[in-house]
Write a protein that holds these residues in place. Structure first.
Motif, PDB file in Angstrom:
ATOM      1  N   PHE A   1      41.282  39.439  42.106  1.00 17.73           N
ATOM      2  CA  PHE A   1      40.305  40.081  41.234  1.00 17.73           C
ATOM      3  C   PHE A   1      40.412  41.603  41.280  1.00 17.73           C
ATOM      4  CE2 PHE A   1      38.755  35.939  42.408  1.00 17.73           C
ATOM      5  CZ  PHE A   1      38.363  35.416  41.181  1.00 17.73           C
ATOM      6  N   HIS A   2      40.553  42.185  40.096  1.00 12.15           N
ATOM      7  CA  HIS A   2      40.652  43.642  39.994  1.00 12.15           C
ATOM      8  C   HIS A   2      39.317  44.302  40.339  1.00 12.15           C
ATOM      9  CE1 HIS A   2      38.296  43.698  36.254  1.00 12.15           C
ATOM     10  NE2 HIS A   2      39.052  42.693  35.810  1.00 12.15           N
ATOM     11  N   GLY A   3      39.371  45.600  40.607  1.00 10.87           N
ATOM     12  CA  GLY A   3      38.161  46.360  40.875  1.00 10.87           C
ATOM     13  C   GLY A   3      37.460  46.747  39.587  1.00 10.87           C
TER      14      GLY A   3
ATOM     15  N   PHE B   1      42.567  30.184  47.436  1.00 14.97           N
ATOM     16  CA  PHE B   1      42.075  31.379  48.110  1.00 14.97           C
ATOM     17  C   PHE B   1      41.680  32.444  47.091  1.00 14.97           C
ATOM     18  CE2 PHE B   1      45.601  29.370  50.406  1.00 14.97           C
ATOM     19  CZ  PHE B   1      44.967  28.972  51.580  1.00 14.97           C
ATOM     20  N   ALA B   2      40.833  33.382  47.528  1.00 14.67           N
ATOM     21  CA  ALA B   2      40.395  34.459  46.634  1.00 14.67           C
ATOM     22  C   ALA B   2      40.424  35.793  47.369  1.00 14.67           C
ATOM     23  CB  ALA B   2      38.987  34.185  46.119  1.00 14.67           C
ATOM     24  N   THR B   3      40.861  36.822  46.650  1.00 17.51           N
ATOM     25  CA  THR B   3      40.830  38.179  47.183  1.00 17.51           C
ATOM     26  C   THR B   3      40.550  39.141  46.042  1.00 17.51           C
ATOM     27  OG1 THR B   3      42.029  39.832  48.506  1.00 17.51           O
ATOM     28  CG2 THR B   3      43.308  38.631  46.860  1.00 17.51           C
ATOM     29  N   GLY B   4      40.153  40.338  46.382  1.00 16.57           N
ATOM     30  CA  GLY B   4      39.881  41.356  45.379  1.00 16.57           C
ATOM     31  C   GLY B   4      39.463  42.625  46.065  1.00 16.57           C
ATOM     32  N   ILE B   5      39.456  43.714  45.315  1.00 12.17           N
ATOM     33  CA  ILE B   5      39.103  45.003  45.887  1.00 12.17           C
ATOM     34  C   ILE B   5      37.865  45.568  45.206  1.00 12.17           C
ATOM     35  CG2 ILE B   5      40.612  46.323  44.326  1.00 12.17           C
ATOM     36  CD1 ILE B   5      41.197  48.170  46.781  1.00 12.17           C
TER      37      ILE B   5
ATOM     38  N   PRO C   1      38.168  39.728  50.995  1.00 10.18           N
ATOM     39  CA  PRO C   1      37.702  40.909  50.265  1.00 10.18           C
ATOM     40  C   PRO C   1      38.246  42.201  50.871  1.00 10.18           C
ATOM     41  CG  PRO C   1      35.888  39.442  50.898  1.00 10.18           C
ATOM     42  CD  PRO C   1      37.085  39.040  51.687  1.00 10.18           C
ATOM     43  N   VAL C   2      38.467  43.184  49.998  1.00 10.95           N
ATOM     44  CA  VAL C   2      38.930  44.503  50.423  1.00 10.95           C
ATOM     45  C   VAL C   2      37.918  45.531  49.914  1.00 10.95           C
ATOM     46  CG1 VAL C   2      40.803  46.197  50.358  1.00 10.95           C
ATOM     47  CG2 VAL C   2      41.332  43.738  50.232  1.00 10.95           C
ATOM     48  N   CYS C   3      37.484  46.426  50.787  1.00 10.96           N
ATOM     49  CA  CYS C   3      36.501  47.458  50.419  1.00 10.96           C
ATOM     50  C   CYS C   3      35.242  46.816  49.859  1.00 10.96           C
ATOM     51  CB  CYS C   3      37.086  48.449  49.411  1.00 10.96           C
ATOM     52  SG  CYS C   3      38.530  49.334  49.993  1.00 10.96           S
ATOM     53  N   ALA C   4      34.654  45.890  50.603  1.00 14.11           N
ATOM     54  CA  ALA C   4      33.450  45.203  50.143  1.00 14.11           C
ATOM     55  C   ALA C   4      32.769  44.501  51.322  1.00 14.11           C
ATOM     56  CB  ALA C   4      33.787  44.188  49.053  1.00 14.11           C
ATOM     57  N   THR C   5      31.473  44.291  51.166  1.00 10.93           N
ATOM     58  CA  THR C   5      30.703  43.471  52.103  1.00 10.93           C
ATOM     59  C   THR C   5      29.745  42.621  51.275  1.00 10.93           C
ATOM     60  OG1 THR C   5      29.020  45.204  52.363  1.00 10.93           O
ATOM     61  CG2 THR C   5      30.820  45.183  53.982  1.00 10.93           C
TER      62      THR C   5
END
Length: 230
Positions: free
Chosen positions: A58-60, A131-135, A158-162
């Motif tokens: 997922f894009h930012g 799986f899922a990832t995104g910034i 996740p990247v740069c997220a909480t």
């Protein structure tokens, strides 16, 4: 007359050339009457003859599926390891990730659920390895998927997220879900210790701290010991 072996060589060359040139496939789905789009990357080499893992990327905020392809650089990894990647496009270039943000009210969870169903009908996707990832906005949305699609998604990264503050109290997925969390202590937009998202420049809701996020996963995953940190 062309020898038979040359005919087969030419035929396979055409097939392979077509396959490679169409590795990134533009796809569409209708969700609640709205056309949603994503790009599906089919690996050039699939190592397993049976089930294929699926990664959702997922894009930012302000980005797009096509941007995510170059930004994450995951296609070459997928081609080597033999997994598929879906790059969804967010409406208004964003995701409804649990924070109260103008224009981000669409059913993105429903979109992803239908996306998984569509891809699984066309390819032998391993339902135990999705799986899922995104910034940033995509990272926050990965947490939303962990909450609402824990029955379908094995792990999130996740990247740069909480976890957004607004959904933290009821953030209890129906199934245990693995977490790889990548945050920076000096991130000016997503504070490592929680607080206002967007820094001095904009107001993008409030996020929990990295520690509180990890604690919640330890709680509902019923982990023993502390998370591994580096």
């Amino acid at each position: 007359m062309i020898p038979i072996y040359m005919k087969w060589t030419i035929l396979w060359t055409v097939i392979i050339s077509h396959y490679v040139s169409t590795q990134n496939l533009d796809r569409k789905i209708i969700v609640n009457g709205v056309t949603r789009e994503y790009i599906l990357h089919v690996p050039s080499i699939i190592k397993t003859p049976n089930k294929i893992p699926l990664m959702l990327v997922f894009h930012g905020g302000g980005g797009s599926a096509s941007n995510a392809i170059s930004f994450f650089g995951m296609n070459s990894v997928a081609d080597t390891a033999g997994f598929m990647i879906a790059y969804p496009n967010g409406l208004d270039k964003g995701w409804n990730d649990g924070r109260t943000i103008k224009n981000h009210t669409h059913d993105d969870v429903g979109f992803v659920r239908q996306l998984i169903q569509q891809v699984s009908k066309e390819y032998p996707i391993d339902s135990q390895r999705i799986f899922a990832t995104g910034i940033s906005n995509g990272g926050f949305f990965s947490f939303m998927l962990g909450l609402h699609l824990a029955d379908e998604i094995k792990a999130i990264a996740p990247v740069c997220a909480t976890i957004p503050q607004e959904i933290y109290d009821h953030y209890l997925p129906s199934h245990p879900i693995n977490l790889l969390l990548i945050n920076g202590t000096d991130d000016p937009l997503v504070p490592y210790n929680g607080g206002k998202v967007g820094g001095k420049w904009m107001s993008r809701g409030v996020c929990m701290s990295t520690a509180a996020t990890l604690a919640r996963f330890v709680q509902f995953n019923k982990c023993s010991g502390n998370p591994t940190q580096s």
